[in-house]
Each structure stands twice: as C-alpha cells, then as structure tokens.
Design an enzyme around this catalytic site. Structure first.
Site, mmCIF file in Angstrom:
data_model
loop_
_atom_site.group_PDB
_atom_site.id
_atom_site.type_symbol
_atom_site.label_atom_id
_atom_site.label_comp_id
_atom_site.label_asym_id
_atom_site.label_seq_id
_atom_site.Cartn_x
_atom_site.Cartn_y
_atom_site.Cartn_z
ATOM 1 N N HIS A 1 0.844 -1.207 0.000
ATOM 2 C CA HIS A 1 0.000 0.000 0.000
ATOM 3 C C HIS A 1 0.880 1.258 0.000
ATOM 4 C CE1 HIS A 1 -2.725 -2.879 2.239
ATOM 5 N NE2 HIS A 1 -3.505 -2.492 1.252
ATOM 6 N N SER B 1 0.470 -9.039 1.099
ATOM 7 C CA SER B 1 -0.983 -9.049 1.205
ATOM 8 C C SER B 1 -1.328 -9.004 2.683
ATOM 9 C CB SER B 1 -1.531 -10.353 0.598
ATOM 10 O OG SER B 1 -2.837 -10.602 1.080
ATOM 11 N N SER B 2 -2.415 -8.324 3.020
ATOM 12 C CA SER B 2 -2.846 -8.282 4.428
ATOM 13 C C SER B 2 -3.134 -9.693 4.921
ATOM 14 C CB SER B 2 -4.106 -7.436 4.567
ATOM 15 O OG SER B 2 -3.921 -6.224 3.892
ATOM 16 N N ARG B 3 -3.499 -10.593 4.002
ATOM 17 C CA ARG B 3 -3.865 -11.957 4.400
ATOM 18 C C ARG B 3 -2.647 -12.816 4.754
ATOM 19 N NH1 ARG B 3 -7.853 -10.559 0.716
ATOM 20 N NH2 ARG B 3 -9.917 -10.599 1.690
#
Ligand code: PAF
Length: 286
Positions: free
Chosen positions: A44, A192-194
């Site tokens: 991000h 990735s946030s995941r």
C-alpha cells in the site's frame, strides 16, 4: 505540497470535499487518491509513494468494505488498525486520511450497485460471487466523493485493476487509473494483508505461488507449448509444494482477460490457491 507528520483525518464526504477544495484553491495541483481497506503494508505504501511522487495532494482512504467480502469469516478476521495506518501513511507522505464510518458509506436505504461485465466474468468473478460488484460500487463512490485526478491500485489485484479501469471509462469518471507493480517479500511472496493469517509452516510454502507463476510464465513465453499442458503442470506443482487446493491458474489476454491457448500476444498468468483457510492470489506478465 509535501506532507509533514500524520495526515489530517476526515470522515465525511462533506469534510473530504471541503478539505480538497481548500487545498486546490490555495495550492492548485493534482490530487492523487489511494483507496485501501487499511492494515497497510509496504505494498500500500508503494501506492502512496507513487502518488506522492506524481501528485501535489495525496489522499488515502481506509474503509473495510463489507460489500466485497464473499465470506463472513473473512470480513470478521480482516485486520483493522487505524492509528497504525495513520502513522504509516504520514511517514509515506500522505496528506489526508479519509476514513468514513460504515453508515456514512452505506446509509439506511442504500440500494445501488455497480456491476462491470466482461473482465469480471472469470477467475475471481467465478470464485468470489459478488466480490467485484462490491469493489466496483465502493470504488465508484470513492472516486466520485474525492474526484481525484489520479487513483492508484496495485497490480497484485490485476483483475480488480482492469475492472476499475473499465468502470472509470464506461461511467465517464474523469480520473486516470494508475497500476503500480506488486511489492514482494525477499522470497517472492506478494505482500498481502492476508499473509498475516499464515502459520509458520504455510508461510514457508507460500512463495511457491510466485515461483510457479514465474516458472510457468517463462515456459509459456519460450516453449510455444500449448498453454493447457503447462497450466496443468503449474497446478500440479502448486499442490506438490503444499497448497491445499488451487482455484485457478490461467493464461489470459493482458487487457481483456479473455482466456488464451498460447502466449501469442501480451498476456497475464494469474492464480489463486489455498493454504488452510487462507486464499492467496498472484499474477505475472507473460
Ligand atoms: O484493493 C483493495 O484494498 C480494495 O479492493 C479497494 C480497492 C480499496 C476497494 O475496497
């Protein structure tokens, strides 16, 4: 103008528009919007840095959009950390954080949804029913709320990027949509946030997704072999590496996402696979 310290936080469309109007009136220049769902990582922040380098005013939105989650458990587990996000945004040079509450984004009686055809038909569109309608609806709202000159999206969500390009063109929203290359860990895993939900063992397996995509893309580009056989090998390689299942590994036209039998034009190789309850996606250019 360059940000210093934490960004100003605004929570309503009226505040957002007034603050942007004031900035445009006093300093002129281009507004860049970075839409996010928070839990910000270096991927991000690369979008914010790109916005900072090319725009005069940088706004990031943080809104966990319930309409784009196809699984309630995924929405519940989605990490939230607004104060950490605000600090990270400030360090990356963001001027303004737009963090609307749920009921401001979707007030009682909200009944409109944006459905993009074509590019959403396969891949994530098949495996996550309603997902792109949720994304398209919220992104349309964010673009119309902020009316930025440019909006930035990661290539990690390649199908999302094409969907947003399509909706901005089709709905005559006066904004340039800029894609920013995927940021990866040293071992190739796309940020990735995941990734935070992976166990230590799953985290060891996860880079095989990027590795398999890269290796398959190389062979597709070089061998001229029919895609079917190489895609089947890629799927088998993912399962051998320890992925529990593979939703798809697909060769598509880079602009339309139409399926291809061979990499005989600009193409994209995309995949989605599961490690336990965590679903990872990635893609590479061919
Ligand atoms: O990519 C995301 O984080 C989201 O899908 C987006 C574009 C912010 C819309 O909620």
């Amino acid at each position: 103008m360059t940000a210093a310290g934490p960004p100003v936080t605004v929570r309503t469309v009226a505040e957002l528009r007034a603050a942007l109007q004031e900035r445009r009136r006093t300093h002129g220049g281009r507004v860049g919007l970075v839409p996010t769902m928070g839990a910000l990582h270096a991927g991000h922040l690369a979008l914010v840095e790109r916005a900072r380098a090319t725009c005069d005013h940088v706004v990031a939105s943080v809104f966990v959009n319930p309409k784009q989650f196809d699984r309630p458990d995924d929405l519940e587990c989605y990490p939230r950390d607004e104060s950490g996000d605000a600090r990270a945004l400030g360090r990356a040079g963001c001027d303004m954080l737009y963090a609307p509450p749920q009921d401001a984004m979707y007030p009682a009686g909200f009944a409109t949804s944006v459905r993009v055809g074509g590019v959403t038909d396969a891949l994530e569109g098949t495996h996550r029913p309603g997902h792109f309608e949720g994304v398209a609806t919220v992104v349309t709202k964010l673009l119309l709320q902020a009316l930025p000159d440019v909006a930035f999206f990661g290539e990690k969500d390649y199908q999302q990027l094409l969907t947003i390009r399509r909706l901005a063109a089709d709905l005559d929203i006066p904004v340039a949509i800029e894609g920013v290359p995927t940021v990866r860990e040293a071992d190739g895993l796309a940020l990735s946030s995941r990734n935070a939900n992976l166990t230590v063992q799953q985290r060891r397996i996860a880079p095989a997704l990027a590795e398999t995509l890269r290796a398959t893309a190389r062979r597709l580009a070089e061998d001229g072999a029919p895609a079917d056989a190489l895609l089947a090998e890629g799927r088998a390689a993912l399962l051998r590496s320890g992925f529990d299942s593979v939703d798809y590994i697909a060769l598509c036209d880079a602009a339309s996402l139409a399926p291809l039998d061979a990499a005989d034009r600009p193409a994209r190789l995309l995949a989605a696979a599961w490690l336990g309850p965590t679903r990872l996606i990635d893609n590479v250019a061919v």
